[in-house]
Design an enzyme around this catalytic site. Structure first.
Site, PDB file in Angstrom:
ATOM      1  N   ARG A  98       1.512  -5.026   6.277  1.00  0.00           N
ATOM      2  CA  ARG A  98       1.189  -3.933   6.046  1.00  0.00           C
ATOM      3  C   ARG A  98       1.535  -2.888   5.752  1.00  0.00           C
ATOM      4  O   ARG A  98       2.641  -2.390   6.634  1.00  0.00           O
ATOM      5  CB  ARG A  98      -0.718  -3.973   6.588  1.00  0.00           C
ATOM      6  CG  ARG A  98      -1.069  -2.449   5.535  1.00  0.00           C
ATOM      7  CD  ARG A  98      -2.612  -2.681   5.225  1.00  0.00           C
ATOM      8  NE  ARG A  98      -3.306  -1.458   4.226  1.00  0.00           N
ATOM      9  CZ  ARG A  98      -4.431  -1.661   3.947  1.00  0.00           C
ATOM     10  NH1 ARG A  98      -5.329  -2.656   4.371  1.00  0.00           N
ATOM     11  NH2 ARG A  98      -4.337  -0.691   3.553  1.00  0.00           N
ATOM     12  N   GLU A 110       0.699 -13.182  12.491  1.00  0.00           N
ATOM     13  CA  GLU A 110       0.995 -11.637  13.698  1.00  0.00           C
ATOM     14  C   GLU A 110       0.710 -10.389  12.428  1.00  0.00           C
ATOM     15  O   GLU A 110       1.301 -10.907  11.526  1.00  0.00           O
ATOM     16  CB  GLU A 110       2.504 -12.075  13.228  1.00  0.00           C
ATOM     17  CG  GLU A 110       2.845 -12.705  14.588  1.00  0.00           C
ATOM     18  CD  GLU A 110       2.395 -12.738  16.223  1.00  0.00           C
ATOM     19  OE1 GLU A 110       2.067 -11.435  16.177  1.00  0.00           O
ATOM     20  OE2 GLU A 110       1.859 -13.927  16.586  1.00  0.00           O
ATOM     21  N   THR A 157     -10.676  -7.246  -5.234  1.00  0.00           N
ATOM     22  CA  THR A 157     -12.162  -6.719  -6.387  1.00  0.00           C
ATOM     23  C   THR A 157     -12.359  -5.275  -6.641  1.00  0.00           C
ATOM     24  O   THR A 157     -12.817  -4.509  -7.061  1.00  0.00           O
ATOM     25  CB  THR A 157     -13.514  -7.516  -5.660  1.00  0.00           C
ATOM     26  OG1 THR A 157     -12.509  -9.066  -5.468  1.00  0.00           O
ATOM     27  CG2 THR A 157     -14.037  -7.762  -6.204  1.00  0.00           C
ATOM     28  N   GLU A 158     -11.608  -4.194  -5.054  1.00  0.00           N
ATOM     29  CA  GLU A 158     -12.782  -3.009  -4.750  1.00  0.00           C
ATOM     30  C   GLU A 158     -11.481  -2.215  -5.561  1.00  0.00           C
ATOM     31  O   GLU A 158     -12.576  -1.273  -6.099  1.00  0.00           O
ATOM     32  CB  GLU A 158     -12.565  -3.278  -3.442  1.00  0.00           C
ATOM     33  CG  GLU A 158     -13.314  -3.097  -2.765  1.00  0.00           C
ATOM     34  CD  GLU A 158     -13.167  -4.821  -2.317  1.00  0.00           C
ATOM     35  OE1 GLU A 158     -11.881  -5.561  -1.973  1.00  0.00           O
ATOM     36  OE2 GLU A 158     -13.801  -5.766  -1.815  1.00  0.00           O
ATOM     37  N   ASN A 159     -10.731  -2.882  -6.683  1.00  0.00           N
ATOM     38  CA  ASN A 159      -9.748  -1.836  -6.838  1.00  0.00           C
ATOM     39  C   ASN A 159     -10.213  -1.441  -8.256  1.00  0.00           C
ATOM     40  O   ASN A 159     -10.072  -0.920  -9.055  1.00  0.00           O
ATOM     41  CB  ASN A 159      -8.357  -2.109  -7.012  1.00  0.00           C
ATOM     42  CG  ASN A 159      -7.450  -2.055  -6.270  1.00  0.00           C
ATOM     43  OD1 ASN A 159      -6.753  -3.046  -5.123  1.00  0.00           O
ATOM     44  ND2 ASN A 159      -7.790  -1.424  -5.385  1.00  0.00           N
ATOM     45  N   ASN A 168       1.828   3.669  -2.769  1.00  0.00           N
ATOM     46  CA  ASN A 168       2.282   4.097  -4.103  1.00  0.00           C
ATOM     47  C   ASN A 168       1.822   5.673  -4.568  1.00  0.00           C
ATOM     48  O   ASN A 168       2.404   5.704  -5.295  1.00  0.00           O
ATOM     49  CB  ASN A 168       2.189   2.649  -5.575  1.00  0.00           C
ATOM     50  CG  ASN A 168       2.293   1.034  -5.312  1.00  0.00           C
ATOM     51  OD1 ASN A 168       3.826   0.706  -4.258  1.00  0.00           O
ATOM     52  ND2 ASN A 168       1.555   0.288  -5.687  1.00  0.00           N
ATOM     53  N   ASP A 193       0.738  -1.068   0.164  1.00  0.00           N
ATOM     54  CA  ASP A 193       0.053  -0.432   0.151  1.00  0.00           C
ATOM     55  C   ASP A 193       1.118   1.188   0.038  1.00  0.00           C
ATOM     56  O   ASP A 193       1.765   1.208   0.579  1.00  0.00           O
ATOM     57  CB  ASP A 193      -1.288  -0.072   1.122  1.00  0.00           C
ATOM     58  CG  ASP A 193      -2.373   0.277   0.789  1.00  0.00           C
ATOM     59  OD1 ASP A 193      -2.644   1.600   0.092  1.00  0.00           O
ATOM     60  OD2 ASP A 193      -2.750   1.189   2.130  1.00  0.00           O
TER      61      ASP A 193
HETATM   62  C1  FPP Z   1      -1.362   0.423  -3.335  1.00  0.00           C
HETATM   63  O1  FPP Z   1      -1.089   1.193  -3.368  1.00  0.00           O
HETATM   64  C2  FPP Z   1      -1.548  -0.789  -4.808  1.00  0.00           C
HETATM   65  C3  FPP Z   1      -2.041  -1.243  -5.384  1.00  0.00           C
HETATM   66  C4  FPP Z   1      -3.656  -1.223  -5.486  1.00  0.00           C
HETATM   67  C5  FPP Z   1      -0.891  -1.930  -6.441  1.00  0.00           C
HETATM   68  C6  FPP Z   1      -0.034  -2.885  -6.686  1.00  0.00           C
HETATM   69  C7  FPP Z   1       1.112  -3.228  -7.338  1.00  0.00           C
HETATM   70  C8  FPP Z   1       2.429  -2.937  -8.226  1.00  0.00           C
HETATM   71  C9  FPP Z   1       2.676  -2.528  -6.781  1.00  0.00           C
HETATM   72  C10 FPP Z   1       2.320  -2.809  -9.245  1.00  0.00           C
HETATM   73  C11 FPP Z   1       2.393  -4.793 -10.035  1.00  0.00           C
HETATM   74  C12 FPP Z   1       2.641  -6.135  -9.386  1.00  0.00           C
HETATM   75  C13 FPP Z   1       3.290  -7.246  -9.582  1.00  0.00           C
HETATM   76  C14 FPP Z   1       3.142  -8.309  -9.045  1.00  0.00           C
HETATM   77  C15 FPP Z   1       3.812  -6.729 -11.036  1.00  0.00           C
HETATM   78  P1  FPP Z   1      -2.025   2.130  -3.866  1.00  0.00           P
HETATM   79  O2  FPP Z   1      -2.271   3.037  -5.492  1.00  0.00           O
HETATM   80  O3  FPP Z   1      -3.324   1.724  -2.521  1.00  0.00           O
HETATM   81  O4  FPP Z   1      -1.510   3.882  -3.048  1.00  0.00           O
HETATM   82  P2  FPP Z   1      -2.225   4.656  -1.634  1.00  0.00           P
HETATM   83  O5  FPP Z   1      -3.201   4.244  -1.085  1.00  0.00           O
HETATM   84  O6  FPP Z   1      -1.029   5.733  -0.942  1.00  0.00           O
HETATM   85  O7  FPP Z   1      -3.430   5.323  -2.898  1.00  0.00           O
END
Ligand code: FPP
Length: 249
Positions: A189, A208, A67-69, A23, A21
């Protein structure tokens, strides 16, 4: 001493699950589009996978797309799917070099064709690898998974392959998409959020939970080792008393 050097290699969790989480926030802090965060998040996937292999973690499950994404802006969903296809294609040789077996859990039939094909190809291509299993949760949610399992069990009861009295924890576990792998002992997380977010609710019953403020694109090998060390310093009692645990050691 580095975190890695302090790890007791005889007490490494078999299965670590991660909710990656932060990104989007990481990218926004840098004045960039959210997708920039996802692109950099791939490096952290590599780091955690390498770290897991180095210390003998056998299963690494990553919550890559919930699923929510699907409710995110179309542009972000498309970019994430594109990133997945490209990453799977570009990493498959490295997965084989490091004996990593790829698996996926989730409603993967909902993914774009290109993504399903890339995934199926890489799963087939890496199926004989034995060092680490990388389990990607894609279009996954725990409530979806449990609903599907209950429907399947109900169908088996209807045709009398299973008696209601035969439904026990083991049988339910075997109907989940993680039926062939042990439950995670540790959930990580990132980004300071302290929720489970519909992720492996059944499988995490005794895990844990480790929460860190670090945003996913900044989560590197040492952060992974730090989480393992934190896990090793906890006492896992499974409902027993401390005295019972030390008697059995
Ligand atoms: C959460 O950050 C991240 C995701 C929903 C996507 C994760 C995907 C990757 C790391 C890239 C691809 C993965 C692989 C396995 C090749 P967020 O966007 O919810 O961040 P925020 O909470 O700051 O908005």
């Amino acid at each position: 001493m580095s975190y890695k050097d302090q790890i007791d290699l005889t007490k490494v969790p078999q299965h670590v699950a991660i909710i990656m989480d932060g990104n989007g926030r990481w990218a926004q802090q840098k004045g960039e589009e959210r997708v920039f965060g996802h692109i950099n998040g791939v490096d952290s996937v590599r780091e955690s996978l390498t770290a897991a292999g180095e210390i003998g973690v056998k299963y690494l499950t990553l919550y890559a797309f919930s699923t929510e994404n699907w409710n995110r802006p179309k542009q972000e969903v498309d970019a994430l799917m594109d990133l997945l296809v490209k990453t799977i294609a570009s990493e498959v040789d490295k997965l084989n070099e490091n004996s990593v077996k790829l698996q996926a859990i989730g409603d993967t039939g909902n993914l774009p064709e290109s993504c399903q094909e890339a995934l199926a190809g890489a799963i087939e291509n890496t199926k004989n690898n034995t060092r680490v299993t990388l389990n990607l949760a894609l279009s996954y949610s725990s409530k979806w998974e449990m609903t599907k399992a209950i429907q399947e069990i109900a169908n088996q009861v209807k045709v009398k392959n299973i008696l209601p009295s035969e439904i026990n924890e083991e049988l339910i576990s075997s109907y989940l998409s993680t039926g062939n792998i042990p439950d995670p002992e540790l959930l990580i997380r990132t980004s300071g959020e302290t929720r489970i977010s519909n992720f492996m609710l059944w499988q995490l019953a005794y895990a844990e939970l480790y929460f860190t403020e670090t945003l996913w694109p900044e989560f590197k090998k040492e952060n992974f080792f730090e989480a393992i060390l934190n896990y090793q310093n906890r006492e896992r009692r499974f409902g027993k008393t401390s005295e019972q645990i030390s008697e059995n050691e």
